[in-house]
Design an enzyme around this catalytic site. Structure first.
Site, short mmCIF file in Angstrom:
data_model
loop_
_atom_site.label_atom_id
_atom_site.label_comp_id
_atom_site.label_asym_id
_atom_site.label_seq_id
_atom_site.Cartn_x
_atom_site.Cartn_y
_atom_site.Cartn_z
CB SER A 1 -0.89 -0.02 1.25
OG SER A 1 -1.57 1.20 1.41
CE LYS B 1 -4.80 0.44 0.42
NZ LYS B 1 -5.58 -0.22 1.50
CE LYS C 1 -3.92 4.13 2.16
NZ LYS C 1 -5.16 3.72 2.83
CG ASP D 1 -7.76 2.83 0.72
OD1 ASP D 1 -8.90 3.35 0.80
OD2 ASP D 1 -7.18 2.30 1.69
CD GLU E 1 -9.04 -0.23 0.86
OE1 GLU E 1 -8.13 -0.57 0.07
OE2 GLU E 1 -8.90 -0.27 2.10
CG ASP F 1 -10.64 -0.09 5.23
OD1 ASP F 1 -10.94 -0.49 6.36
OD2 ASP F 1 -9.52 0.42 5.00
CE LYS G 1 -7.53 -1.74 6.94
NZ LYS G 1 -7.51 -0.28 7.02
N GLY H 1 -4.43 -3.73 6.19
CA GLY H 1 -3.34 -3.51 7.13
C GLY H 1 -3.48 -2.19 7.85
O1 OSB Z 1 -7.15 2.43 4.65
O2 OSB Z 1 -6.18 0.59 4.42
C1 OSB Z 1 -6.21 1.69 4.94
C2 OSB Z 1 -3.08 2.27 7.06
C3 OSB Z 1 -3.61 2.93 8.14
C4 OSB Z 1 -4.96 3.21 8.15
C5 OSB Z 1 -5.77 2.83 7.08
C6 OSB Z 1 -5.25 2.14 5.99
C7 OSB Z 1 -3.86 1.89 5.98
C8 OSB Z 1 -3.17 1.25 4.86
C9 OSB Z 1 -1.85 0.59 5.18
O3 OSB Z 1 -3.55 1.29 3.71
C10 OSB Z 1 -1.80 -0.83 4.79
C11 OSB Z 1 -0.59 -1.52 5.39
O4 OSB Z 1 -0.56 -1.76 6.61
O5 OSB Z 1 0.30 -1.86 4.62
MG MG Z 2 -8.42 1.31 3.35
#
Ligand code: OSB
Ligand code: MG
Length: 373
Positions: free
Chosen positions: A135, A161, A163, A188, A213, A238, A262, A290
């Site tokens: 990510s 992925k 952001k 995401d 996402e 999520d 999660k 994650g």
């Molecule tokens: O939206 O998935 C998310 C990290 C902190 C809070 C929200 C998210 C995330 C990540 C990190 O996308 C994913 C990872 O731990 O590699």
């Molecule tokens: Mg997310």
């Protein structure tokens, strides 16, 4: 097994790279590590609430309060044979799912160690390796993004992925597609869009994304169902999914076609398994999200992600993608084929490095069961 002692530690670990999302930029990660002791064994879990209430209303502070004043007193000194007993004991506490999940994870680890089986086996997983992805936070420009993605592809990751947020979306996606036409790519938004963005989201629909996402409200299910009707790309929820009940609502309304699981967000492995099993029966794919966990939380994620219906690569990356030094040994690594090995030792299957844990501990609190009469 009698729960003799519980220790909670507020930790702060510096990230290797700042992590920018539509919610802001993180330079370090604050979580709570839970240690539960009984019969000479220790179980470990991680509460993924962060220092701020931007992803979830829970924070390290609220979780510390709920653990100290409600969850730990309920369990301390009791005899537990199954994690379900702990879940039942604190069912009267509404919400605060991250606090519960970190504690429940420590209890799973402890009970797995007593049974002398791996956490994977106790959860019902069987795969020896899982497929993982990475990510990537919002980058300052397209050149940086392309370099970053290339580096991760070289390390073995097969799924990326990124952001996104309004103003940081289509040019990034287009550049990645032009450069890596076959890349398994998902995005995401962390709730950065509204239904007013439908024209833009329909453009996003043309890049062959694996999924989009959480584009809309962090607690929304209904508007996502309106959006999903207008897009060919599967939506994935999520933030909106806190339970099996939310999962049923989202799938029933066709608000998404894929679910991000999660354990922290849904209140623990027990609820996560219910969601996993329901989605499997409905033939809906799930993947493991994650929360930038340390190796303690990561170990639990890897074990859970080894269940059969986690059919898409997870946001589960190597320790060194997040932190200079992990607090467990061995550190988690990604294999050249984009998979990660599932630990086979008893419990979480990795050892906590006490010296490194001490180094990242901000404060600590110990709870002891009263002596047996
Ligand atoms: O939206 O998935 C998310 C990290 C902190 C809070 C929200 C998210 C995330 C990540 C990190 O996308 C994913 C990872 O731990 O590699
Ligand atoms: Mg997310």
């Amino acid at each position: 097994m009698r729960i003799e002692r519980v220790e909670i530690r507020h930790i702060r670990i510096e990230l290797v790279h700042p992590f920018t999302t539509s919610m802001g930029t993180e330079f370090d990660e604050e979580h709570i590590i839970v240690r539960v002791d009984g019969e000479g064994l220790s179980g470990w879990g991680e509460v993924v609430a962060e220092g701020n209430p931007y992803y979830s209303y829970e924070t390290v502070q609220t979780a510390w309060h709920i653990l100290s004043d409600f969850l730990i007193p309920e369990v301390l000194g009791t005899n537990l044979a199954e994690p379900q007993q702990a879940v039942d004991l604190w069912a009267k506490v509404r919400g605060h799912r991250m606090a519960k999940a970190g504690f429940e994870a420590a209890i799973w680890d402890l009970l797995a160690k007593r049974r002398q089986i791996s956490l994977q086996e106790m959860l019902g997983g069987s795969r020896k390796t899982i497929e993982v992805g990475v990510s990537i936070g919002i980058q300052p420009n397209v050149t940086d993004l392309l370099k970053t993605v290339e580096r991760y592809l070289d390390e073995g990751y097969r799924r990326v992925k990124i952001k996104i947020a309004p103003g940081n979306d289509l040019p990034f996606i287009k550049a990645l597609r032009d450069e890596f036409s076959e890349l398994i790519l998902q995005v995401d938004a962390n709730s950065a869009y509204t239904l007013d963005h439908i024209p833009l989201l329909r453009e996003m629909d043309t890049f062959g994304l694996l999924l989009i996402e959480q584009p809309l409200g962090y607690d929304d299910i209904y508007e996502h169902s309106l959006l999903q009707k207008q897009l060919a790309t599967p939506l994935c929820l999520d933030e909106s999914i806190h339970s099996l009940a939310d999962t049923k609502a989202a799938l029933g309304l066709e608000s998404c076609r894929i679910i991000n699981i999660k354990p922290g967000r849904v209140g623990g492995f027990t609820e996560a398994k219910l969601i996993h099993d329901y989605c499997r029966d409905q033939r809906v794919a799930v993947w493991h999200g994650g929360m930038l966990e340390s190796g303690i939380g990561r170990a639990g994620n890897v074990a859970l992600a080894s269940l059969e219906n986690f059919s898409l690569p997870g946001d589960i990356s190597a320790s060194r993608r997040y932190y200079v030094e992990d607090i467990v040994e061995p550190a988690f690594e990604v294999n050249p084929d984009g998979t990660m090995n599932v630990p086979q030792e008893h419990g979480i299957g990795v050892e906590v490095n006490q010296k490194r844990l001490d180094k990242v501990t901000v404060r600590k609190k110990v709870f002891k069961a009263p002596a047996r009469k």
